[in-house]
Design a protein around this motif. Structure first.
Motif, PDB file in Angstrom:
ATOM      1  N   ASN A 182      -3.061   6.773 -47.479  1.00 15.64           N
ATOM      2  CA  ASN A 182      -3.129   5.313 -47.427  1.00 15.64           C
ATOM      3  C   ASN A 182      -1.711   4.760 -47.426  1.00 15.64           C
ATOM      4  OD1 ASN A 182      -5.887   5.626 -47.802  1.00 15.64           O
ATOM      5  ND2 ASN A 182      -5.900   4.858 -49.901  1.00 15.64           N
ATOM      6  N   TYR A 184      -0.108   1.111 -48.287  1.00 14.84           N
ATOM      7  CA  TYR A 184      -0.348  -0.252 -48.746  1.00 14.84           C
ATOM      8  C   TYR A 184       0.926  -1.055 -48.510  1.00 14.84           C
ATOM      9  CZ  TYR A 184      -3.859   2.157 -51.674  1.00 14.84           C
ATOM     10  OH  TYR A 184      -4.890   2.950 -52.141  1.00 14.84           O
ATOM     11  N   LEU A 190      -6.835  -1.929 -53.532  1.00 16.46           N
ATOM     12  CA  LEU A 190      -8.066  -1.142 -53.346  1.00 16.46           C
ATOM     13  C   LEU A 190      -8.929  -1.368 -54.577  1.00 16.46           C
ATOM     14  CD1 LEU A 190      -9.762   1.098 -51.975  1.00 16.46           C
ATOM     15  CD2 LEU A 190      -8.226   2.782 -53.003  1.00 16.46           C
ATOM     16  N   HIS A 193     -13.564   2.012 -57.499  1.00 18.31           N
ATOM     17  CA  HIS A 193     -14.585   2.824 -56.824  1.00 18.31           C
ATOM     18  C   HIS A 193     -14.535   4.238 -57.394  1.00 18.31           C
ATOM     19  CE1 HIS A 193     -10.838   3.853 -54.826  1.00 18.31           C
ATOM     20  NE2 HIS A 193     -11.406   5.003 -54.490  1.00 18.31           N
ATOM     21  N   ASP A 195     -14.741   8.388 -56.148  1.00 18.08           N
ATOM     22  CA  ASP A 195     -14.646   9.265 -54.979  1.00 18.08           C
ATOM     23  C   ASP A 195     -15.804  10.251 -55.089  1.00 18.08           C
ATOM     24  OD1 ASP A 195     -12.339   7.912 -54.437  1.00 18.08           O
ATOM     25  OD2 ASP A 195     -11.005   9.638 -54.613  1.00 18.08           O
ATOM     26  N   SER A 211      -3.504  13.072 -56.412  1.00 21.84           N
ATOM     27  CA  SER A 211      -3.011  11.853 -55.776  1.00 21.84           C
ATOM     28  C   SER A 211      -1.497  11.754 -55.954  1.00 21.84           C
ATOM     29  CB  SER A 211      -3.726  10.668 -56.444  1.00 21.84           C
ATOM     30  OG  SER A 211      -3.058   9.474 -56.177  1.00 21.84           O
ATOM     31  N   PHE A 220      -2.128   0.701 -61.222  1.00 23.14           N
ATOM     32  CA  PHE A 220      -3.315   1.507 -60.935  1.00 23.14           C
ATOM     33  C   PHE A 220      -4.284   1.377 -62.103  1.00 23.14           C
ATOM     34  CE2 PHE A 220      -5.514   5.650 -61.052  1.00 23.14           C
ATOM     35  CZ  PHE A 220      -5.918   5.796 -59.728  1.00 23.14           C
ATOM     36  N   HIS A 253     -11.572   4.081 -60.159  1.00 25.47           N
ATOM     37  CA  HIS A 253     -10.136   3.872 -60.030  1.00 25.47           C
ATOM     38  C   HIS A 253      -9.864   2.903 -58.886  1.00 25.47           C
ATOM     39  CE1 HIS A 253     -11.200   7.250 -57.396  1.00 25.47           C
ATOM     40  NE2 HIS A 253     -10.203   6.862 -56.621  1.00 25.47           N
ATOM     41  N   VAL A 255      -6.414   0.265 -56.949  1.00 24.32           N
ATOM     42  CA  VAL A 255      -5.015  -0.185 -56.912  1.00 24.32           C
ATOM     43  C   VAL A 255      -5.020  -1.703 -57.008  1.00 24.32           C
ATOM     44  CG1 VAL A 255      -2.918  -0.270 -55.500  1.00 24.32           C
ATOM     45  CG2 VAL A 255      -4.330   1.813 -55.539  1.00 24.32           C
ATOM     46  N   ARG A 277       3.650   1.154 -50.245  1.00 25.53           N
ATOM     47  CA  ARG A 277       3.391   2.407 -50.979  1.00 25.53           C
ATOM     48  C   ARG A 277       2.533   3.359 -50.157  1.00 25.53           C
ATOM     49  NH1 ARG A 277      -1.270   3.492 -54.336  1.00 25.53           N
ATOM     50  NH2 ARG A 277      -0.865   5.263 -55.722  1.00 25.53           N
ATOM     51  N   ASN A 279       0.248   6.681 -50.325  1.00 26.60           N
ATOM     52  CA  ASN A 279      -0.529   7.475 -51.285  1.00 26.60           C
ATOM     53  C   ASN A 279      -1.281   8.562 -50.542  1.00 26.60           C
ATOM     54  OD1 ASN A 279      -3.574   7.700 -52.621  1.00 26.60           O
ATOM     55  ND2 ASN A 279      -1.882   7.910 -54.057  1.00 26.60           N
ATOM     56  N   THR A 281      -4.131  11.523 -51.107  1.00 28.03           N
ATOM     57  CA  THR A 281      -5.090  12.179 -52.008  1.00 28.03           C
ATOM     58  C   THR A 281      -5.584  13.447 -51.328  1.00 28.03           C
ATOM     59  OG1 THR A 281      -6.814  10.657 -51.218  1.00 28.03           O
ATOM     60  CG2 THR A 281      -5.879  10.204 -53.373  1.00 28.03           C
ATOM     61  N   ARG A 283      -7.951  16.810 -51.483  1.00 23.43           N
ATOM     62  CA  ARG A 283      -9.266  17.177 -52.032  1.00 23.43           C
ATOM     63  C   ARG A 283      -9.773  18.432 -51.350  1.00 23.43           C
ATOM     64  NH1 ARG A 283     -11.472  11.447 -52.071  1.00 23.43           N
ATOM     65  NH2 ARG A 283      -9.589  10.225 -52.038  1.00 23.43           N
TER      66      ARG A 283
HETATM   67  C1  SIN Z   1      -7.824   6.272 -53.400  1.00 22.66           C
HETATM   68  O1  SIN Z   1      -8.490   6.002 -54.384  1.00 22.66           O
HETATM   69  O2  SIN Z   1      -8.357   6.801 -52.428  1.00 22.66           O
HETATM   70  C2  SIN Z   1      -6.359   5.984 -53.365  1.00 22.66           C
HETATM   71  C3  SIN Z   1      -5.788   5.682 -54.697  1.00 22.66           C
HETATM   72  C4  SIN Z   1      -4.329   5.256 -54.666  1.00 22.66           C
HETATM   73  O3  SIN Z   1      -3.870   4.670 -53.691  1.00 22.66           O
HETATM   74  O4  SIN Z   1      -3.648   5.500 -55.662  1.00 22.66           O
END
Ligand code: SIN
Ligand code: MN
Length: 285
Positions: A182, A184, A190, A193, A195, A211, A220, A253, A255, A277, A279, A281, A283
């Motif tokens: 991501n 931002y 964000l 939500h 995951d 992350s 956050f 979690h 943002v 920023r 980010n 993640t 997985r």
């Molecule tokens: C996310 O929850 O997918 C991204 C979280 C973040 O930008 O720290």
């Protein structure tokens, strides 16, 4: 906030071993050929650059000395590692995201099912995920497929998890096969939500989400419900790693805010990253 600061740990020496200059081909991976022609099916795909050629480095955050990582256990299976990613690795990550992010399968502004746009640019490595089709389609609606997950990101993630496990024994190991990136801008955010689109097996085993934050800092939020008044708040700075796995795998979690002018000056000097920023993640599906 219960926030137990654990001992400073030795960070595994990790180097991306790049032979290239800042703008050269990165990570030595070759682009997979696309057998579906690229079309502008997403309606919002115009190349998005992380790099500003005319950026003057105005950061007020003149961090020069590299700090040692600190391990902060936030809950069962949840840990914040401050100052983990070296400046060199942050630069390499910006460059690899810039390289792949500008091409087909690169950054775009996704939409929810109702048409509302997410407040950031996104791309994926390794596998496609989007807010509408989740992991069900291997190609985006513009016909592009995600670039392969750079092997350096795979090995970095495994090293991160190993180092975290030295402080958090219950954290499961994982082999990442998807990275959602991501970006931002300063107005980006964000909502809270969980995951939970990864496979049943991955969620059942609590395989962690790793992350990585780069660039301007973020406020956050995380907590046990979607109620933001009940959430804890941490600031994620450039080079920090936040991990949630095990019993915290389904933590809420989000943002809340990107903090302007908080990107470390050396990173700006090395990358000319635009304000905002990045980010990542990682997985295991
Ligand atoms: C996310 O929850 O997918 C991204 C979280 C973040 O930008 O720290
Ligand atoms: Mn998430």
């Amino acid at each position: 906030m219960p926030f137990s600061i654990q001992m400073v740990a030795l960070r595994s020496s990790l180097s991306f071993r790049m032979q290239n200059t800042v703008r050269g081909p990165l990570f030595g991976i070759s682009r997979q050929s696309h057998n579906i022609p690229f079309t502008k099916g997403l309606g919002e795909t115009k190349p998005f650059s992380l790099i500003c050629p005319e950026l003057t480095t105005k950061s007020v955050c003149e961090r020069t000395a590299s700090k040692l990582p600190t391990y902060n256990i936030l809950g069962s299976g949840m840990i914040l590692i401050k100052n983990y990613i070296s400046l060199k690795d942050q630069v390499d990550i910006v460059n690899v995201c810039q390289k792949w992010g500008m091409g087909p399968g690169g950054f775009y502004q996704p939409s929810f099912q109702n048409g509302a746009k997410l407040q950031f640019q996104m791309m994926c490595f390794g596998r496609n995920w989007d807010p509408v089709t989740k992991y069900n389609k291997s190609y985006r609606s513009d016909g592009s497929e995600p670039p392969p997950l750079p092997k350096e990101l795979t090995s970095l993630t495994k090293t991160i998890v190993q180092d975290a496990q030295a402080h958090l024994v219950e954290l499961p190991s994982m082999h990442p096969d998807i990275c959602i990136v991501n970006f931002y801008q300063l107005s980006g955010r964000l909502g809270l939500h969980q995951d939970r689109d990864e496979s049943y097996d991955s969620l059942r085993r609590g395989l962690p989400v790793v992350s990585i934050s780069i660039g301007d800092s973020a406020v956050f939020l995380y907590g046990h419900s979607r109620d933001k008044t009940k959430c804890e708040k941490v600031v994620l700075d450039s080079g920090d790693v936040f991990i949630f796995g095990g019993k915290s795998r389904l933590v809420y979690h989000g943002v809340k805010q990107i903090i302007p002018n908080s990107c470390p000056l050396p990173l700006l000097q090395e990358t000319a990253l635009i304000p905002g920023r990045l980010n990542l993640t990682l997985r295991q599906f």
